[in-house]
Every structure is written in C-alpha cells, then in structure tokens.
Enzyme design. Structure first.
Site, short mmCIF file in Angstrom:
data_model
loop_
_atom_site.label_atom_id
_atom_site.label_comp_id
_atom_site.label_asym_id
_atom_site.label_seq_id
_atom_site.Cartn_x
_atom_site.Cartn_y
_atom_site.Cartn_z
N ASP A 179 0.86 -1.19 0.00
CA ASP A 179 0.00 0.00 0.00
C ASP A 179 0.90 1.24 0.00
OD1 ASP A 179 -2.37 1.64 0.19
OD2 ASP A 179 -3.34 -0.04 1.21
N LYS B 275 -12.76 0.13 -14.43
CA LYS B 275 -13.11 -1.23 -14.03
C LYS B 275 -13.54 -2.09 -15.22
CE LYS B 275 -12.16 -0.85 -9.67
NZ LYS B 275 -11.04 -1.61 -9.09
N ASN C 107 -19.28 17.57 -14.92
CA ASN C 107 -18.50 18.28 -13.91
C ASN C 107 -17.12 17.65 -13.68
OD1 ASN C 107 -20.76 19.96 -13.40
ND2 ASN C 107 -21.61 18.39 -12.03
N TYR D 191 -14.59 5.80 -13.04
CA TYR D 191 -14.43 4.54 -12.32
C TYR D 191 -14.89 3.36 -13.18
CZ TYR D 191 -14.82 1.25 -8.38
OH TYR D 191 -14.70 0.18 -7.52
#
Length: 457
Positions: free
Chosen positions: A248, A367, A309, A363
């Site tokens: 991480d 994905k 946006n 996103y």
C-alpha cells in the site's frame, strides 16, 4: 459495518412486522469457517455422464448424495426430500441435453425438490457452454440453461443461491477445476455469489491435498492491503496457507504493518503508479520469499462526479491507479522468467464496470478496462500454465460504502437477490479460489460477487 435493518428483521417482532408489511427479510448467510464440512444431503439430478461423476466425487468428499434421473424419480429416497433430512443442495447435471425440450424434465424435477431446500442452500447447474459452432437446437438448449439458472436464483429465498458451471468442449465433469468450482460453490466461501457462471475452459488444474490450505507453499502479493477488502484478501490467503506480501502507499504504513503482522507476512510501502512498481514487487517477493506465484490487483480509488463536472485530475487519477498501474505491473511480471509456471493474476473489477453507474464514468471506464485486460492477459499467461481472472464486487460493507447517504446505502444493500450487502470476506474468498491450483482451468473469467445485483445481470 453493521446492517441494523437485517438484524432487526431477523428476530422477534421485527421479523413479524417485516413479514406483515411485505418488507425485505434478508437472513444471515452461511459463510465459510475453518473446519467447515460440505453441506448434505445433496440431490443430483441428471442422466448424462456428469451426474454419475459428480455424485461419485461428492460421496468421496463425505457428502450424502441422493440421486434422481431426469424424470425426477429418485434412486435414494424421495426426490423432494420427503422422509429424510432437508436438502442442502441440488446439483443439476445438464451436460447431455441436445434440444430445449430436454430441459423440461430435469428442471421441473428440481423445481419440486426446491420445496425441501434448506435455508442458505445451493442450486448448481453443470452444463456445456453454448458455441456458434453448435447446431441451432443444441446452442438454444445450452444457452437456455443460463436463462433458467439466473431466473431460478432470483426465486430462491432464505439465503439460498443458484450458480452454474459451464464446461468447454473437451472438458469433462471430472476435471480438477470442475470439481474445484463445485466445492467452492457448495461451500460457505461462495455465500455472496449468486446467479453467476464459472466457465472451465481446460482440463488444467489440481485439487489441493488439504482443502483447508489450498494455497500452501504459494507466495502472494496483494495491493491496497492496508484496510477493507485488501486486508481481508491478505488474511484469507494467509489462512489458506500462502505467504503474503501486503502493499500500500506510504501514507498507510501503520495500518499496512498491522496487517503484515496479522498474516505473518511482509509489508512493502509502494505507490503502484510508479513506473518501476512491477520490478519493485518482484524484487521484494523474490528477495524475501524466493518466489512469486500470485498477484492480486486490489488497489483502487474513486473520484466520483457527473461527467459534465468531471475535471482532468479526477479522471486521470482514477485511470492511473485502477488500470494503467495494473497494466504496467503485468508487463513487468510477464517479462520475468521468475513469474512462471502456474502463475495467477486476479484483479478486482466492479459491477460498475459491467452495468455502469451514475457519476462514475471514470471509475466504470477503469473497471471495465480491468475486464478487458484480464481477458487479454489470460491468453498471454496460458503458455506458461498461468491464469488471469477478475472479481467484480457489488455493494460490499466497507468504510467507503459507510459514507454513502443512508437512503442510497439502503437501496444499494437491497438491490440484489440476497437483499443485503456483502462482506469484504466474500470478495476475498472468491479471489482465493481463483488464485488456487484448483482453478487452473478457469481463465479470462469475471466472477461477480454481488448477491445477483439486479442491474447488469
């Protein structure tokens, strides 16, 4: 995160009130615990080669098997379970069907047996994958199994699930990955997998000597492992016998060290968007553990906005972390001879990448990109006996979903056949299975862990 609604309607007057008002009544799912025994009795329906093979395998695992022919007549007690213990599972062996009419007898026999299916039971179909090379009637029959199973899964109640195993041409029901998939789908490891199919494309794979430790001797890298789903993946893989490298960003160093200590593995603080991230992962795993067998791409971020946006920073950061970094790391892995025979890559996608989601164009693009990546990477790993697969979670109870506004959170929880959110452990169990030798015949697949999330099925 606690689902207070599920707890409320699960007992006493809360359960009675929900029943009177016709409200959703999710139940606590049967999840895997070490030492779990496979459920039984299991009713096997079918007259093709798979019925006998699967029944024999179940008996070898110590499961009580009741057999029924396609006409529903049982050769071991009543097909509907009358006069004996409730059925824990129904296995429909449909590998021999040739025309849509052939579905009638076995499927209707299963329908009668559903009256005796226990809570958190399983219905599993085993059939042949439809192909454009099939005669039209054969293709129609085989594809009909998928529609049947997905619809049936939406009819099941009390935490029961329905899933299917698809056999490619040349793969028989006794292949290791068929039996591995059957064991996974019967067990508590698949609690939040519903209405899904696993395609076994080859006879590759090997069943573990010890089903409790299917990853013994393996070294696994898990990215985004400091918390949530990533931490659950690391703990599950360690439980299953793997030595785990948790990865991480440096900012998560303390939490990462705790996970590493919990799993008795090693920690690597690393920004996976670095150009040399793949080489760093390999160097750490090989230097500290002498090998690298499994890489789980879990790290991901969200930067949600309506597309009107959306700015460059929000779009580009999500693409950089969620897909571009995985592509670069995979390039480094594939270039190394040390990431060799039997290598496994498992990536975390999302149902947003399948069905889309309002305010998540960036996103969803990343994905969906993961799905395309694993399908292509699967072909490149095949030459060295490796696999690449993806898991697509639906609504999972995490710190991120806990921040969703209450009404939206409740809708997200109930918008699946099991009427509840999944747990990080559910995603971890699916990934651990796909990373195992038992899944060696499954590659390029996307397994949804979503409780049969209604959109995108």
């Amino acid at each position: 995160m606690t689902d207070k609604y599920t707890a409320f309607v699960g007992h006493g007057w809360g359960r009675d009130l929900a029943k009177r008002l016709g409200l959703p009544q999710p139940v606590e799912l049967r999840r895997y615990a070490q030492g779990e025994q496979l459920p039984g009795p299991v009713l096997v329906i079918g007259s093709g080669p798979a019925a006998e093979t699967l029944g024999t395998a179940l008996e070898a695992w110590g499961v009580e098997v009741r057999r029924a022919a396609d006409d529903g007549e049982s050769t071991h007690g009543a097909a509907d379970g009358a006069g004996g213990a409730k059925l824990e599972a129904i296995v429909l062996a449909l590998d021999a069907i040739e025309r849509p009419e052939d579905l009638s007898a076995p499927v209707l026999a299963a329908g009668k047996a559903l009256r005796s299916l226990a809570g958190c039971g399983r219905v599993i179909t085993v059939s042949r994958r439809a192909s454009s090379a099939d005669e039209p009637a054969l293709a129609a029959a085989r594809q009909g199994v998928e529609g049947t199973l997905r619809s049936l899964a939406k009819e099941l109640r009390a935490g029961s699930t329905g899933n299917g195993i698809l056999l490619a041409d040349g793969v028989d029901a006794g292949a290791p990955s068929v039996l591995g998939a059957l064991r996974f789908l019967l067990s508590g490891r698949s609690a939040f997998v519903d209405g899904q199919f696993l395609t076994v494309g080859s006879a590759d794979g090997e069943l573990p000597v010890d089903p409790e430790r299917p990853l013994d001797g393996k070294v696994a890298v898990v990215t985004g492992a400091a918390r949530g789903i990533g931490a659950a993946i690391a703990r599950t893989m360690a439980r299953d016998g793997a030595k785990v490298v948790v990865v991480d960003v440096p900012a998560a160093g303390d939490a990462l060290a705790k996970v590493a200590n919990d799993v008795r593995g090693t920690a690597l603080q690393l920004d996976i968007t670095r150009p040399d991230a793949g080489e760093r992962l390999l160097e750490h795993a090989l230097g500290r553990h002498g090998r690298l067998d499994i890489v789980v791409h879990n790290a991901g971020i969200t930067r949600d906005k309506l597309l009107a946006n959306m700015d460059d920073a929000k779009w580009n950061s999500v693409i950089a972390v969620n897909i571009a970094a995985q592509l670069r790391i995979n390039e480094a892995l594939l270039a190394s001879e040390r990431f060799g025979a039997g290598a496994r890559i498992v990536s975390v996608s999302s149902t947003s990448g399948i069905a889309g989601n309002r305010g998540q164009t960036n996103y969803a693009a990343s994905k969906a990109g993961v799905i395309g990546m694993v399908r292509s990477t699967a072909a490149r790993l095949a030459a060295r006996g490796g696999t690449a697969n993806a898991v697509a979670p639906g609504f999972i109870e995490t710190e991120m979903t806990a921040k969703v506004p209450l009404v939206m959170r409740e809708v997200g929880r109930r918008l699946n056949s099991l009427q509840q959110g999944g747990q990080p452990q559910d995603v971890a169990e699916a990934i651990a299975f796909l990373a195992s030798d038992a899944a060696g015949g499954i590659s390029g697949a996307v397994l949804r862990v979503c409780g049969q999330y209604m959109p995108g099925q």
